[in-house]
Design a protein around this motif. Structure first.
Motif, mmCIF file in Angstrom:
data_model
loop_
_atom_site.group_PDB
_atom_site.id
_atom_site.type_symbol
_atom_site.label_atom_id
_atom_site.label_comp_id
_atom_site.label_asym_id
_atom_site.label_seq_id
_atom_site.Cartn_x
_atom_site.Cartn_y
_atom_site.Cartn_z
ATOM 1 N N VAL B 196 25.902 -31.071 -7.232
ATOM 2 C CA VAL B 196 24.967 -30.187 -8.051
ATOM 3 C C VAL B 196 24.119 -30.916 -8.829
ATOM 4 O O VAL B 196 24.334 -31.709 -9.777
ATOM 5 C CB VAL B 196 26.424 -29.726 -9.017
ATOM 6 C CG1 VAL B 196 25.826 -28.680 -9.937
ATOM 7 C CG2 VAL B 196 27.491 -28.994 -8.301
ATOM 8 N N PHE B 223 24.311 -26.977 -5.124
ATOM 9 C CA PHE B 223 23.788 -26.091 -6.067
ATOM 10 C C PHE B 223 22.949 -26.919 -7.053
ATOM 11 O O PHE B 223 22.903 -28.153 -7.210
ATOM 12 C CB PHE B 223 24.870 -25.541 -7.051
ATOM 13 C CG PHE B 223 25.888 -24.759 -6.107
ATOM 14 C CD1 PHE B 223 25.507 -23.489 -5.559
ATOM 15 C CD2 PHE B 223 27.255 -25.424 -5.820
ATOM 16 C CE1 PHE B 223 26.603 -22.918 -4.774
ATOM 17 C CE2 PHE B 223 28.048 -24.666 -5.031
ATOM 18 C CZ PHE B 223 27.763 -23.598 -4.463
ATOM 19 N N THR B 225 21.254 -26.751 -11.261
ATOM 20 C CA THR B 225 21.589 -26.351 -12.643
ATOM 21 C C THR B 225 20.398 -26.709 -13.631
ATOM 22 O O THR B 225 20.234 -27.776 -13.484
ATOM 23 C CB THR B 225 22.823 -26.261 -13.243
ATOM 24 O OG1 THR B 225 23.230 -25.255 -14.215
ATOM 25 C CG2 THR B 225 23.387 -27.749 -13.212
ATOM 26 N N GLU B 229 20.981 -25.090 -19.707
ATOM 27 C CA GLU B 229 22.532 -24.325 -19.627
ATOM 28 C C GLU B 229 23.524 -25.062 -19.354
ATOM 29 O O GLU B 229 24.790 -24.492 -19.984
ATOM 30 C CB GLU B 229 22.216 -23.512 -18.305
ATOM 31 C CG GLU B 229 21.300 -22.244 -18.516
ATOM 32 C CD GLU B 229 21.217 -21.261 -17.561
ATOM 33 O OE1 GLU B 229 22.171 -21.241 -16.504
ATOM 34 O OE2 GLU B 229 20.393 -20.724 -17.205
#
Lengths: 309, 330
Positions: B196, B223, B225, B229
């Motif tokens: 991630v 993923f 990000t 956030e």
């Protein structure tokens, strides 16, 4: 920083909150040509929802930005909207003063905090939303005031479209809140890592699901967008044995592109052939309304998950 | 570890960039108010990389679009750069048609396909990328041509900045190809996890590239990000996560690790929560140099993972099947 208290989550009043924040007397503002919409924390749900309408319906250029830097093209003819429910996002100072230094027209949407102080002190355009709410309940209010702001900046029709959608959204909320369908979905995603996908127009939907699962349930969740998914991510979903750790939630809608709808339909029929654990959900309604339906569904399902804990 | 053709393509990335960045393009005396970049996958990532760099010095906005739908503001004062390696990407063809209908100034970057014929017929300039490799390995040409197009309409700064760090990037690439490099180390570390990638907005384009390369080259779920956030919503769930598969990678420039800064505070926060993560901080004299080093690093990491696992990074069977079904039903 460090751990903060988890949110109680939304209470299901989103449509009513939109309506209560739409003003009866929207004041005129200068016509916008380019808007830089800075949005932080849960405020980016409202930002993405409302901006999806502008994308297809107005020649005003809207850039939704989550960053602490102001682009060099911002100037005196740019409208910079800074949206932060708490008004205390760490990026506020650099954006506010960065936009000020470039001579931009500044509009602030907040319930208070540092952002309100800066706006009051310098006489900028301040639009307040009610304080004391959890940030997810603030979304309806933020949508309402942003719609009014856009309408007053020359994005005509957005207010009427929003107002017209509210009764249908209330009906949808009433049909889904604490419903069997919401509970079923809650059961399906519990115990797995949810990954939420939808088209860009529905960006607010995947963000809402992810934020709620992170913040209210305290679990990991991830999200992504179609049709970009087809050009890279799909490879790993069909070839990585770790796929069994996840639950895919894919949202479909009838967009303004037949090709896009066809692509999404093709993906949703292809993926189950690879034995992936997934659920496809159709969102109906007009532009922006269908995104808000996806948000309401997220709120309802997370409410079930919260209750079941 | 058997070396694949993909690794040779990675080595040529900077050569491709050099071969295209000084291309002379005559777009006449056009004055544009904004730039709209249309593409999918690797083409769109190339656009994101350029757009991300240019936002700190260009006086007109650049937008990147990954959907057949285009915004209503695209019009006669818009420079529209349409990139599709195959020339047959359905979404991009529709973007092209819509931008044409809106009256935008269009320039096409492609290796052939339908769009080549369409652009010729419509009288738009077409910049040709060599054929014969996977679309995602064409980003040297894609980025180089976009830089050349921007130079041709009065914005040479990105080209200048990129050329200034080319020698350093070549040295970095050569280092990554040597045994025991950071790319080998990370490939070993990430060979059996779900990476991630967490970045600030200015590294967003590279996190997209890393994710896509993990997906396609290594066939690994991954993923990305945003750090903002993460700080607000994701720290709690990461600290509660008890599994072993998910691996957080904070990817940043070394210059962003100053005391009190956003990245430094995030890293300190993660350390205080006590879950495992990696901080990958990229050095370099300029933002462009750090960004491109990070880009190259991710490419090598993902190809090394594939080679170690005996996977061919170039084969993406399901994408071919999906494209076939999309064409058949359209």
């Amino acid at each position: 920083m460090g751990l903060h208290d988890m949110s109680e989550g939304p209470t299901g009043k989103l449509p009513e909150n939109i309506l209560s924040s739409l003003s009866d007397d929207v004041r005129e503002r200068e016509q916008a040509t380019t808007i830089c919409l800075y949005n932080f924390e849960a405020s980016n749900i409202a930002a993405d929802t409302v901006s999806s309408y502008v994308f297809s319906n107005s020649e005003v250029q809207v850039h939704t930005i989550v960053d602490r830097v102001v682009p060099s093209w911002v100037n005196g003819s740019t409208d910079v909207v800074i949206m932060s429910y708490s008004g205390n996002s760490p990026e506020i100072d650099s954006i506010y003063f960065g936009a000020k230094a470039r001579g931009a027209r500044i509009h602030c949407i907040t319930s208070g905090g540092k952002l309100k102080e800066l706006c009051d002190t310098n006489g900028d355009d301040l639009i307040t939303v009610p304080g004391g709410l959890n940030e997810f309940d603030a979304t309806g209010h933020e949508i309402g005031v942003l719609v009014d702001l856009y309408e007053s900046m020359g994005i005509k029709g957005i207010r009427a479209a929003t107002e017209a959608a509210v009764p249908r959204l209330i009906e949808y909320r009433d049909s889904i809140w604490n419903s069997e369908n919401a509970w079923k979905l809650a059961v399906q995603i519990s115990g797995r890592i949810p990954v939420i996908y939808c088209i860009g127009e529905l960006r607010a939907v995947h963000k809402r699901w992810k934020m709620l699962i992170n913040e209210v349930i305290g679990k990991l969740a991830f999200s992504g967008e179609l049709p970009e998914f087809d050009h890279n991510e799909i490879v790993s979903w069909t070839e990585d044995s770790d796929a069994s750790e996840f639950f895919i939630l894919m949202f479909r809608t009838k967009s303004d592109s037949k090709l896009l709808d066809h692509i999404v339909n093709t993906v949703t029929t292809l993926l189950p052939e690879y034995n992936l654990d997934m659920k496809v959900i159709d969102l109906e309604g007009e532009l922006m309304e269908r995104a808000i339906r996806g948000i309401i569904l997220a709120d309802a399902v997370v409410n079930c998950l919260k209750e079941s804990e | 570890m058997e070396q694949t053709q993909a690794r040779a393509r990675l080595h040529e990335f900077l050569d491709d960039l050099n071969a295209s960045i000084d291309t002379q393009i005559d777009l006449g005396d056009i004055k544009v108010k904004d730039v709209f970049m249309a593409g999918m996958g690797g083409s769109a990532i190339s656009s994101n990389i350029v757009a991300g760099c240019c936002s700190s010095f260009m006086d007109i906005p650049i937008s990147v679009n990954r959907s057949p739908l285009i915004p209503k503001w695209v019009g006669k004062d818009t420079l529209c750069i349409v990139s599709t390696y195959s020339g047959n990407t359905e979404e991009t063809l529709e973007m092209y048609e819509r931008a044409k209908a809106a009256g935008a100034h269009i320039v096409v970057i492609t290796a052939g396909g339908k769009i080549k014929g369409m652009a010729e017929q419509d009288g738009y300039q077409t910049l040709m990328v060599p054929t014969g490799f996977q679309p995602r390995y064409s980003i040297g040409y894609m980025i180089g041509y976009i830089a050349a197009i921007l130079s041709s309409v009065g914005y040479p700064e990105f080209s200048r900045r990129l050329k200034a760090c080319m020698k350093s990037l070549e040295a970095y690439r050569n280092y990554l190809e040597a045994p025991g490099s950071l790319a080998h180390l990370l490939a070993y570390k990430y060979r059996d996890c779900v990476p991630v990638i967490c970045t600030e907005n200015k590294f967003k384009s590279v996190s997209l590239r890393w994710k896509a390369q993990f997906n396609e080259n290594s066939k690994m779920i991954s993923f990305d990000t945003a750090l903002s956030e993460f700080n607000y919503f994701e720290a709690n769930p990461w600290s509660e996560y008890k599994g072993k598969k998910m691996r957080l990678i904070v990817l940043t420039g070394e210059d962003d690790l100053v005391e009190g800064g956003t990245v430094k505070r995030a890293v300190q926060n993660i350390e205080s929560l006590g879950f495992p993560f990696d901080l990958v901080a990229i050095g370099g004299a300029t933002h462009e140099e750090r960004l491109f080093r990070a880009l190259i690093l991710g490419d090598y990491v993902t190809v090394y993972i594939a080679e170690t696992a005996g996977i061919d990074p170039e084969i993406t069977t399901v994408i071919s099947e999906l494209k076939k079904r999309i064409r058949e039903g359209n």
